[in-house]
Design a protein around this motif. Structure first.
Motif, PDB file in Angstrom:
ATOM      1  N   ALA A  67       0.829  -1.195   0.000  1.00 43.98           N
ATOM      2  CA  ALA A  67       0.000   0.000   0.000  1.00 43.98           C
ATOM      3  C   ALA A  67       0.866   1.249   0.000  1.00 43.98           C
ATOM      4  O   ALA A  67       0.498   2.279  -0.546  1.00 43.98           O
ATOM      5  CB  ALA A  67      -0.917  -0.021   1.229  1.00 43.98           C
ATOM      6  N   MET A  68       2.050   1.124   0.609  1.00 45.59           N
ATOM      7  CA  MET A  68       2.935   2.285   0.634  1.00 45.59           C
ATOM      8  C   MET A  68       3.813   2.328  -0.605  1.00 45.59           C
ATOM      9  O   MET A  68       4.765   3.089  -0.667  1.00 45.59           O
ATOM     10  CB  MET A  68       3.821   2.226   1.883  1.00 45.59           C
ATOM     11  N   ARG A  69       3.471   1.501  -1.577  1.00 43.80           N
ATOM     12  CA  ARG A  69       4.170   1.420  -2.856  1.00 43.80           C
ATOM     13  C   ARG A  69       5.665   1.130  -2.651  1.00 43.80           C
ATOM     14  O   ARG A  69       6.522   1.686  -3.327  1.00 43.80           O
ATOM     15  CB  ARG A  69       3.983   2.694  -3.666  1.00 43.80           C
ATOM     16  N   LEU A  70       5.924   0.317  -1.643  1.00 43.55           N
ATOM     17  CA  LEU A  70       7.309  -0.097  -1.478  1.00 43.55           C
ATOM     18  C   LEU A  70       7.573  -1.256  -2.420  1.00 43.55           C
ATOM     19  O   LEU A  70       6.747  -2.132  -2.570  1.00 43.55           O
ATOM     20  CB  LEU A  70       7.569  -0.569  -0.047  1.00 43.55           C
ATOM     21  N   GLU A  71       8.720  -1.204  -3.002  1.00 43.42           N
ATOM     22  CA  GLU A  71       9.094  -2.311  -3.865  1.00 43.42           C
ATOM     23  C   GLU A  71       9.546  -3.456  -2.949  1.00 43.42           C
ATOM     24  O   GLU A  71      10.402  -3.267  -2.111  1.00 43.42           O
ATOM     25  CB  GLU A  71      10.264  -1.882  -4.748  1.00 43.42           C
ATOM     26  N   LEU A  72       8.938  -4.597  -3.114  1.00 44.31           N
ATOM     27  CA  LEU A  72       9.305  -5.709  -2.230  1.00 44.31           C
ATOM     28  C   LEU A  72      10.171  -6.708  -2.965  1.00 44.31           C
ATOM     29  O   LEU A  72       9.959  -6.999  -4.124  1.00 44.31           O
ATOM     30  CB  LEU A  72       8.038  -6.408  -1.728  1.00 44.31           C
ATOM     31  N   ALA A  73      11.140  -7.232  -2.250  1.00 46.13           N
ATOM     32  CA  ALA A  73      12.033  -8.210  -2.859  1.00 46.13           C
ATOM     33  C   ALA A  73      11.250  -9.463  -3.223  1.00 46.13           C
ATOM     34  O   ALA A  73      10.265  -9.810  -2.582  1.00 46.13           O
ATOM     35  CB  ALA A  73      13.143  -8.568  -1.880  1.00 46.13           C
ATOM     36  N   ALA A  74      11.721 -10.104  -4.268  1.00 47.89           N
ATOM     37  CA  ALA A  74      11.036 -11.276  -4.775  1.00 47.89           C
ATOM     38  C   ALA A  74      10.891 -12.330  -3.685  1.00 47.89           C
ATOM     39  O   ALA A  74       9.838 -12.950  -3.550  1.00 47.89           O
ATOM     40  CB  ALA A  74      11.795 -11.847  -5.968  1.00 47.89           C
ATOM     41  N   ASP A  75      11.951 -12.508  -2.880  1.00 48.70           N
ATOM     42  CA  ASP A  75      11.858 -13.590  -1.895  1.00 48.70           C
ATOM     43  C   ASP A  75      10.828 -13.288  -0.805  1.00 48.70           C
ATOM     44  O   ASP A  75      10.248 -14.202  -0.231  1.00 48.70           O
ATOM     45  CB  ASP A  75      13.234 -13.958  -1.310  1.00 48.70           C
ATOM     46  N   TYR A  76      10.568 -12.001  -0.563  1.00 53.37           N
ATOM     47  CA  TYR A  76       9.499 -11.659   0.381  1.00 53.37           C
ATOM     48  C   TYR A  76       8.143 -12.055  -0.198  1.00 53.37           C
ATOM     49  O   TYR A  76       7.267 -12.538   0.507  1.00 53.37           O
ATOM     50  CB  TYR A  76       9.500 -10.160   0.688  1.00 53.37           C
ATOM     51  N   LEU A  77       8.010 -11.821  -1.504  1.00 55.12           N
ATOM     52  CA  LEU A  77       6.740 -12.141  -2.158  1.00 55.12           C
ATOM     53  C   LEU A  77       6.558 -13.641  -2.274  1.00 55.12           C
ATOM     54  O   LEU A  77       5.454 -14.159  -2.082  1.00 55.12           O
ATOM     55  CB  LEU A  77       6.681 -11.478  -3.533  1.00 55.12           C
TER      56      LEU A  77
END
Lengths: 261, 204, 204
Positions: A67-77
């Motif tokens: 929601a805060m438009r943070l780019e998340l690392a693939a491994d988190y996803l």
């Protein structure tokens, strides 16, 4: 979320330095690290942790970050997707569960968190020990120990004169004796065979041409020379050779001057 | 220590004391014996014990770390000495964790470290620890791929004031709790229904 | 040192002891006082005196040099700092040969040694003999190039139990002892053409 306004480098795979390892969102080092932190917030023993509650917290966290438009690392996803799957499996009736069971998966996650937690604690305790250069100090200016090696050589008079003797023996002028070996030359064999052939026209055994009282050594030489002489005389058309079979006595006789047999 | 065996009057302890004070690196009893012209090992050990005893209450202690002995300042005086002497490198959190994992699990491969931490380990992290002299390559694990395995060094024990790895904080409790076993092993132990190990629960 | 002021139990002396131990340079009482948070100079001096007293009989002494204090190895143990380790080695065959040639022909130049030996002589071989103290430089030969010439020393005679070089057995004695026999004589004996052994060919 201290740096929401700048793009964050989240790449689970690209790990170049310790800094890159750090997941910038509050400084977690990977999804397991984040999970461990969330688990700790439940303030219970990791063995008693509610995996379901933990999964909810993680998914909630990832959602907020999104929601805060943070780019998340693939491994988190990837972890989020896996946890969502785990959650749904845990909520399903038991009979519809697959292998490995969600309980097993949850237990595995719990065990991993316990291990990471244990090591993190151990690291903290290790770092808190009295460390050389921080809490305890070594002698500031040790004199230092030095061992000078000295070689003592050992020898004795016998080794000395023996070495000298060998030098002398090795370099002394040497006299070589060449043994005077009894031989019959081809020339003398030719002469001898020719003259003996001149006596008769009968077949004669080659062995009879040999000097009767020669030493065994001379006999061998004479035999070889006489054989070659016989071949030579045959080639010149002065004699003929005959042998009934291999290794049978070799016989020779004179040819009548120039006339074939 | 009783006054009648005052080590100050004892040639053996004096020699050991002088040697260890002057040494630039910690020394094993064997090295001490060799340096002191083949002093009997029994004398070396007794002398070391007497010296350690004598210094126990002083401002300088004689300590054994990984079988090697050295003098260092008493830890309760750290506050007096630390001031101008912050010589200790600061380790990143990753390096700290990796070091702990190696120390408690050694020998251990990079993959095993990563499976505990859940993240990849940058080469730099291991380099920092190798450079500090706290870990070393300890050969290869004889499994497919023959991964390099890591272990700690005597310098590690020195730096963290450990007489041996058995002194690692909490290592016995961690081992007893099975927290040093791989997850797979712990799974087998925890899931009493492992088909391959019907006796597993008895083993607990 | 009186037992009732045992410095081991004294915070001041412990602090001084640790500070001086860890110091990289000798320290004045003023520096010590400043380092120890402004410790009273009287306490510093008293503490230093007590410490020096305590260490007076030990393997390490606390000494003052030009107003600065530091620990140093007890002077009677200074030999421990720099030990000489003697290692006995048998003289190599090449060196023995060279030594023998020098002994029999001295003074000789390296070129002469080589012509007698029939092989080149490495500089290291002569160095070993010089180091052992068995040969010496005996000047230069007054020929073109003025080569250095070598001769044996009294230590050589000592080591080999010779009263003088005249005690070295002469060539005739060496021959009588079989020491001049060619090394490969045994080979000749085995050869088939030896005129003294007519039966040799039967051995085929």
């Amino acid at each position: 979320m201290n740096s929401a306004d700048e793009p964050l480098l989240f790449s689970g795979a690209a790990v170049q330095s310790d800094d890159a390892l750090y997941i910038e969102v509050d400084g977690w080092e990977g999804p397991l690290d984040l999970l461990l932190d969330l688990a700790r917030r439940q303030k219970v023993d990791l063995r008693q942790i509610s995996i379901l509650a933990l999964v909810d917290q993680y998914l909630g966290y990832i959602e907020r970050a999104g929601a805060m438009r943070l780019e998340l690392a693939a491994d988190y996803l990837v972890m989020a997707a896996w946890l969502a799957y785990l959650k749904s499996a845990l909520l399903l009736p038991k009979e519809e569960q697959e292998d490995p069971s969600p309980e097993e998966l949850a237990l595995r996650l719990q065990l991993r968190l316990q291990r990471l937690g244990a090591m993190r604690e151990a690291a903290a305790r290790l770092m808190a020990r009295d460390r050389v250069g921080r809490d305890v100090f070594l002698r500031g200016a040790p004199e230092g120990l030095r061992t000078d090696r000295k070689t003592l050589y050992r020898s004795d008079i016998f080794a000395l004169i023996q070495a000298y003797g060998q030098v002398k023996a090795r370099t002394a002028p040497r006299i070589y004796h060449v043994a005077n070996r009894p031989v019959m030359t081809l020339d003398s064999a030719l002469e001898r065979v020719s003259s003996m052939l001149g006596v008769t026209l009968e077949w004669m055994e080659l062995r009879d041409f040999l000097p009767p009282h020669a030493s065994p050594e001379l006999k061998r030489s004479a035999l070889a020379s006489s054989f070659v002489a016989a071949l030579e005389l045959t080639k010149r058309g002065k004699a003929e050779l005959e042998q009934e079979e291999a290794f049978a006595p070799l016989r020779i006789r004179r040819l009548r001057d120039g006339a074939p047999a | 220590m009783s006054e009648d065996t005052a080590p100050g009057e004892d040639a053996i302890t004096r020699a050991l004391e002088a040697t260890l004070f002057a040494a630039e690196d910690p020394m094993t009893p064997e090295q001490l014996s060799a340096h002191l012209g083949g002093m009997a090992m029994g004398d070396v050990r007794e002398g070391l014990a007497a010296l350690a005893d004598h210094y126990a209450t002083r401002g300088v202690h004689l300590v054994e770390r990984g079988g090697r002995w050295h003098f260092e300042t008493a830890s309760d005086l750290a506050h007096l000495l630390r001031r101008e002497k912050e010589q200790v490198r600061r380790l990143s959190r990753a390096a700290t964790e990796v070091l702990a994992i190696i120390a408690y699990h050694e020998p251990v491969s990079r993959a095993e470290i990563e499976s505990i931490r859940g993240v990849q380990t940058s080469a730099g992290t291991l380099d920092v620890l190798l450079e500090a002299g706290w870990i070393r390559l300890a050969g290869r694990r004889e499994v497919p791929g023959r991964p390099v395995i890591y272990a700690t060094t005597p310098a590690f024990l020195d730096h963290f004031g450990l007489a041996s790895r058995r002194d690692l904080p909490g290592i016995d409790e961690l081992r007893a709790a099975g927290l040093l076993d791989p997850v797979d092993e712990a799974m087998n132990a925890a899931m009493h229904f492992d088909p391959d190990e019907p006796e597993a629960e008895d083993a607990d």
